[in-house]
Design an enzyme around this catalytic site. Structure first.
Site, PDB file in Angstrom:
ATOM      1  N   HIS A  35       0.170   4.320  16.769  1.00 39.04           N
ATOM      2  CA  HIS A  35       1.417   4.539  16.028  1.00 39.04           C
ATOM      3  C   HIS A  35       1.128   5.765  15.155  1.00 39.04           C
ATOM      4  O   HIS A  35       0.667   5.651  14.022  1.00 39.04           O
ATOM      5  CB  HIS A  35       1.751   3.320  15.163  1.00 39.04           C
ATOM      6  CG  HIS A  35       2.864   3.578  14.184  1.00 39.04           C
ATOM      7  ND1 HIS A  35       4.119   3.992  14.566  1.00 39.04           N
ATOM      8  CD2 HIS A  35       2.906   3.489  12.830  1.00 39.04           C
ATOM      9  CE1 HIS A  35       4.878   4.141  13.496  1.00 39.04           C
ATOM     10  NE2 HIS A  35       4.170   3.853  12.429  1.00 39.04           N
TER      11      HIS A  35
ATOM     12  N   ARG B 168      12.404   3.896  19.076  1.00 36.18           N
ATOM     13  CA  ARG B 168      12.936   5.261  18.937  1.00 36.18           C
ATOM     14  C   ARG B 168      13.084   5.912  20.307  1.00 36.18           C
ATOM     15  O   ARG B 168      14.083   6.587  20.597  1.00 36.18           O
ATOM     16  CB  ARG B 168      12.003   6.090  18.034  1.00 36.18           C
ATOM     17  CG  ARG B 168      12.071   5.646  16.584  1.00 36.18           C
ATOM     18  CD  ARG B 168      11.012   6.298  15.712  1.00 36.18           C
ATOM     19  NE  ARG B 168      11.249   5.961  14.298  1.00 36.18           N
ATOM     20  CZ  ARG B 168      10.320   5.935  13.359  1.00 36.18           C
ATOM     21  NH1 ARG B 168       9.057   6.226  13.660  1.00 36.18           N
ATOM     22  NH2 ARG B 168      10.627   5.634  12.119  1.00 36.18           N
TER      23      ARG B 168
ATOM     24  N   ASP C 101       8.030   3.080  17.536  1.00 37.23           N
ATOM     25  CA  ASP C 101       8.123   4.308  18.352  1.00 37.23           C
ATOM     26  C   ASP C 101       8.813   3.994  19.683  1.00 37.23           C
ATOM     27  O   ASP C 101       9.578   4.806  20.212  1.00 37.23           O
ATOM     28  CB  ASP C 101       6.714   4.865  18.617  1.00 37.23           C
ATOM     29  CG  ASP C 101       5.864   4.816  17.360  1.00 37.23           C
ATOM     30  OD1 ASP C 101       5.630   5.854  16.749  1.00 37.23           O
ATOM     31  OD2 ASP C 101       5.461   3.695  16.977  1.00 37.23           O
ATOM     32  N   THR C 102       8.512   2.808  20.220  1.00 37.42           N
ATOM     33  CA  THR C 102       9.146   2.385  21.464  1.00 37.42           C
ATOM     34  C   THR C 102      10.656   2.251  21.263  1.00 37.42           C
ATOM     35  O   THR C 102      11.452   2.665  22.115  1.00 37.42           O
ATOM     36  CB  THR C 102       8.509   1.056  21.938  1.00 37.42           C
ATOM     37  OG1 THR C 102       7.164   1.343  22.354  1.00 37.42           O
ATOM     38  CG2 THR C 102       9.260   0.432  23.088  1.00 37.42           C
TER      39      THR C 102
ATOM     40  N   SER D 287       2.107  -3.948  13.996  1.00 35.38           N
ATOM     41  CA  SER D 287       3.455  -3.641  14.527  1.00 35.38           C
ATOM     42  C   SER D 287       3.365  -2.443  15.479  1.00 35.38           C
ATOM     43  O   SER D 287       4.209  -2.294  16.373  1.00 35.38           O
ATOM     44  CB  SER D 287       4.442  -3.369  13.392  1.00 35.38           C
ATOM     45  OG  SER D 287       4.005  -2.282  12.614  1.00 35.38           O
TER      46      SER D 287
ATOM     47  N   ARG E  67      -0.277   9.682   8.998  1.00 35.77           N
ATOM     48  CA  ARG E  67      -0.589   8.272   8.713  1.00 35.77           C
ATOM     49  C   ARG E  67      -2.087   8.093   8.493  1.00 35.77           C
ATOM     50  O   ARG E  67      -2.508   7.312   7.636  1.00 35.77           O
ATOM     51  CB  ARG E  67      -0.101   7.399   9.867  1.00 35.77           C
ATOM     52  CG  ARG E  67       1.419   7.406  10.001  1.00 35.77           C
ATOM     53  CD  ARG E  67       1.878   6.590  11.183  1.00 35.77           C
ATOM     54  NE  ARG E  67       3.315   6.578  11.334  1.00 35.77           N
ATOM     55  CZ  ARG E  67       4.014   7.431  12.092  1.00 35.77           C
ATOM     56  NH1 ARG E  67       3.390   8.398  12.762  1.00 35.77           N
ATOM     57  NH2 ARG E  67       5.326   7.337  12.176  1.00 35.77           N
TER      58      ARG E  67
ATOM     59  N   GLY F 244       0.800  -1.220   0.000  1.00 36.98           N
ATOM     60  CA  GLY F 244       0.000   0.000   0.000  1.00 36.98           C
ATOM     61  C   GLY F 244       0.827   1.261   0.000  1.00 36.98           C
ATOM     62  O   GLY F 244       2.048   1.218  -0.042  1.00 36.98           O
TER      63      GLY F 244
ATOM     64  N   HIS G  10      14.072   0.075  29.709  1.00 37.69           N
ATOM     65  CA  HIS G  10      12.734  -0.510  29.600  1.00 37.69           C
ATOM     66  C   HIS G  10      11.733   0.638  29.644  1.00 37.69           C
ATOM     67  O   HIS G  10      11.497   1.228  30.703  1.00 37.69           O
ATOM     68  CB  HIS G  10      12.498  -1.527  30.715  1.00 37.69           C
ATOM     69  CG  HIS G  10      13.377  -2.722  30.543  1.00 37.69           C
ATOM     70  ND1 HIS G  10      13.049  -3.760  29.707  1.00 37.69           N
ATOM     71  CD2 HIS G  10      14.601  -3.004  31.036  1.00 37.69           C
ATOM     72  CE1 HIS G  10      14.030  -4.642  29.701  1.00 37.69           C
ATOM     73  NE2 HIS G  10      14.990  -4.210  30.494  1.00 37.69           N
TER      74      HIS G  10
HETATM   75  P1  NAD Z   1       6.316   1.044  -1.007  1.00 39.89           P
HETATM   76  O1  NAD Z   1       5.546   1.923  -1.927  1.00 39.89           O
HETATM   77  O2  NAD Z   1       7.794   1.000  -1.109  1.00 39.89           O
HETATM   78  O3  NAD Z   1       5.781  -0.468  -1.178  1.00 39.89           O
HETATM   79  C1  NAD Z   1       4.444  -0.786  -1.193  1.00 39.89           C
HETATM   80  C2  NAD Z   1       4.287  -2.019  -2.071  1.00 39.89           C
HETATM   81  O4  NAD Z   1       2.921  -2.445  -2.019  1.00 39.89           O
HETATM   82  C3  NAD Z   1       4.628  -1.776  -3.546  1.00 39.89           C
HETATM   83  O5  NAD Z   1       5.631  -2.695  -3.969  1.00 39.89           O
HETATM   84  C4  NAD Z   1       3.294  -2.002  -4.259  1.00 39.89           C
HETATM   85  O6  NAD Z   1       3.456  -2.578  -5.552  1.00 39.89           O
HETATM   86  C5  NAD Z   1       2.599  -2.960  -3.293  1.00 39.89           C
HETATM   87  N1  NAD Z   1       1.146  -3.005  -3.474  1.00 39.89           N
HETATM   88  C6  NAD Z   1       0.281  -1.970  -3.672  1.00 39.89           C
HETATM   89  N2  NAD Z   1      -0.964  -2.455  -3.836  1.00 39.89           N
HETATM   90  C7  NAD Z   1      -0.892  -3.805  -3.701  1.00 39.89           C
HETATM   91  C8  NAD Z   1      -1.852  -4.846  -3.791  1.00 39.89           C
HETATM   92  N3  NAD Z   1      -3.140  -4.582  -4.004  1.00 39.89           N
HETATM   93  N4  NAD Z   1      -1.426  -6.108  -3.631  1.00 39.89           N
HETATM   94  C9  NAD Z   1      -0.126  -6.395  -3.408  1.00 39.89           C
HETATM   95  N5  NAD Z   1       0.842  -5.447  -3.335  1.00 39.89           N
HETATM   96  C10 NAD Z   1       0.449  -4.167  -3.495  1.00 39.89           C
HETATM   97  O7  NAD Z   1       5.854   1.431   0.480  1.00 39.89           O
HETATM   98  P2  NAD Z   1       6.644   1.111   1.844  1.00 39.89           P
HETATM   99  O8  NAD Z   1       7.555   2.234   2.146  1.00 39.89           O
HETATM  100  O9  NAD Z   1       7.153  -0.271   1.780  1.00 39.89           O
HETATM  101  O10 NAD Z   1       5.436   1.210   2.877  1.00 39.89           O
HETATM  102  C11 NAD Z   1       4.433   0.186   2.915  1.00 39.89           C
HETATM  103  C12 NAD Z   1       3.453   0.503   4.035  1.00 39.89           C
HETATM  104  O11 NAD Z   1       4.124   0.382   5.308  1.00 39.89           O
HETATM  105  C13 NAD Z   1       2.893   1.940   3.988  1.00 39.89           C
HETATM  106  O12 NAD Z   1       1.531   1.915   4.343  1.00 39.89           O
HETATM  107  C14 NAD Z   1       3.716   2.659   5.054  1.00 39.89           C
HETATM  108  O13 NAD Z   1       3.046   3.786   5.577  1.00 39.89           O
HETATM  109  C15 NAD Z   1       3.867   1.551   6.061  1.00 39.89           C
HETATM  110  N6  NAD Z   1       4.943   1.758   7.045  1.00 39.89           N
HETATM  111  C16 NAD Z   1       4.665   1.359   8.305  1.00 39.89           C
HETATM  112  C17 NAD Z   1       5.586   1.512   9.305  1.00 39.89           C
HETATM  113  C18 NAD Z   1       5.206   1.069  10.691  1.00 39.89           C
HETATM  114  O14 NAD Z   1       5.919   1.312  11.675  1.00 39.89           O
HETATM  115  N7  NAD Z   1       4.082   0.398  10.847  1.00 39.89           N
HETATM  116  C19 NAD Z   1       6.843   2.080   9.025  1.00 39.89           C
HETATM  117  C20 NAD Z   1       7.130   2.440   7.715  1.00 39.89           C
HETATM  118  C21 NAD Z   1       6.150   2.281   6.719  1.00 39.89           C
END
Ligand code: NAD
Length: 315
Positions: free
Chosen positions: A178, A154, A151-152, A146, A91, A82, A171
């Site tokens: 998030h 960091r 954040d924890t 996750s 976010r 995504g 700790h």
């Molecule tokens: P990115 O754009 O590099 O990768 C996303 C991937 O998803 C792409 O390869 C795309 O082709 C694929 N994709 C899109 N639609 C799809 C579908 N329908 N089916 C299968 N694959 C599909 O993005 P990223 O930097 O890897 O970030 C991915 C997600 O993780 C984002 O939502 C981002 O905000 C989140 N993220 C979360 C944290 C966290 O702590 N939870 C940290 C960093 C990023």
């Protein structure tokens, strides 16, 4: 619950986060099978080829670009497909786009891996964990976000720098969203078994209000600062993803700050957010509700209100 491939990990979304998590997982040797799935099949293939060439330097891992058929029997399915944040974007602003993507993906995963643990990382991770719980009809312990594990990390890293002590000895927890309403649980932070007030005296390093505020602000703003400089964040979250997978596959019963459905703790109901949790082969085996100050509980409630409002837009 039994898995034909008890150590298979499927990663849906082979972008920055997914590919980096695969790399960290490969080097860790925890999972002997890693499958990458992405709507952009060429990208997944390229990542899998590149990663496979690291195997001779690491552990005997089978890694390949696959389809939803390969999710069958996986112990853990990591969801990281995504859109990611653009500079300045929150976010929560990603919700509509990423919820629609998950509505496509989750039924395909659930049909083939009904016993898997789903590990959500796409943002806004708490709201999408809640949405996936609903779409999958999985028990709440098997849908984990996750959450604030990052954040924890960091927060602990900044406290470690402030006090000049190994981050692993700090700790301390960031709980709840998030995102922008996350809560620093100062009152339960300890180093070497000492509350921070006592550790200040022992270490001779003062943690006054302005240092506390600066640490909270840097923790909260970290993603914005990194994205403004390099466009995305992925190393630390990937390490956090591997830590959660390790706790599951090795049945560790480790305490990790992850997102899951809260029902009852602190008077909260039906909202996904992070609290310290015991994580093992069953997923989130238990949520902990450590004693917090009135101020921390009220910040937690404010955060839960924001998350529930976002959840309600999906109903
Ligand atoms: P990115 O754009 O590099 O990768 C996303 C991937 O998803 C792409 O390869 C795309 O082709 C694929 N994709 C899109 N639609 C799809 C579908 N329908 N089916 C299968 N694959 C599909 O993005 P990223 O930097 O890897 O970030 C991915 C997600 O993780 C984002 O939502 C981002 O905000 C989140 N993220 C979360 C944290 C966290 O702590 N939870 C940290 C960093 C990023």
């Amino acid at each position: 619950m039994s898995h034909p491939h008890p150590h298979r990990v499927a990663i849906v979304g082979a972008g920055h986060v997914g590919a980096t998590a695969a790399y960290a997982l490969l080097l860790s040797g925890i999972a002997p099978e890693i499958v990458l799935i992405d709507v952009d099949t060429r990208r997944a293939e390229g990542e899998a080829m590149d990663l496979a060439h690291a195997v001779p330097f690491s552990e005997p891992v089978r890694i390949w670009a696959g389809s939803y058929e390969d999710v069958e029997g996986a112990a853990v399915v990591v969801l990281t497909a995504g859109a990611n944040q653009q500079p300045g974007e929150t976010r929560l602003e990603l919700l509509g786009r990423n919820a629609a993507i998950l509505r496509e993906i989750i039924p395909q995963v659930v049909a083939r891996a009904p016993d898997a643990i789903l590990l959500m990382t796409n943002n806004p991770v708490d709201v999408l964990t809640w949405a996936t719980l609903t779409t999958s009809a999985f028990p709440p312990q098997r849908v984990i976000g996750s959450g604030t594990i990052l954040d924890t990390a960091r927060f602990r890293s900044l406290l470690s720098q402030h006090f000049g002590v190994d981050a692993r000895s700090v700790h301390a927890h960031i709980i709840s969203e998030h995102g922008d309403t996350e809560v620093a649980a100062w009152s339960i932070a300890t180093i070497g078994g000492m509350p921070l007030e006592d550790f200040q005296a022992a270490s001779g390093r003062v943690l006054d209000d302005s240092s506390r505020q600066a640490i909270v602000e840097q923790t909260r703003r970290a993603a914005y600062e990194i994205i403004a400089r390099k466009g995305a964040t992925y190393y630390a979250v990937a390490a956090g993803i591997v830590r959660i997978i390790q706790a599951i596959i090795r049945d560790e019963s480790t305490v990790l700050t992850v997102s899951s459905r809260v029902s009852g703790s602190y008077g909260l109901e039906d909202v996904c957010l992070s609290l310290p949790c015991i994580v093992n082969r069953w997923g989130v085996a238990r949520l902990l509700a450590p004693p917090l100050t009135k101020g921390e509980v009220s910040a937690l409630h404010h955060s839960a209100t924001v998350l529930k409002a976002a959840q309600s837009t999906l109903q």
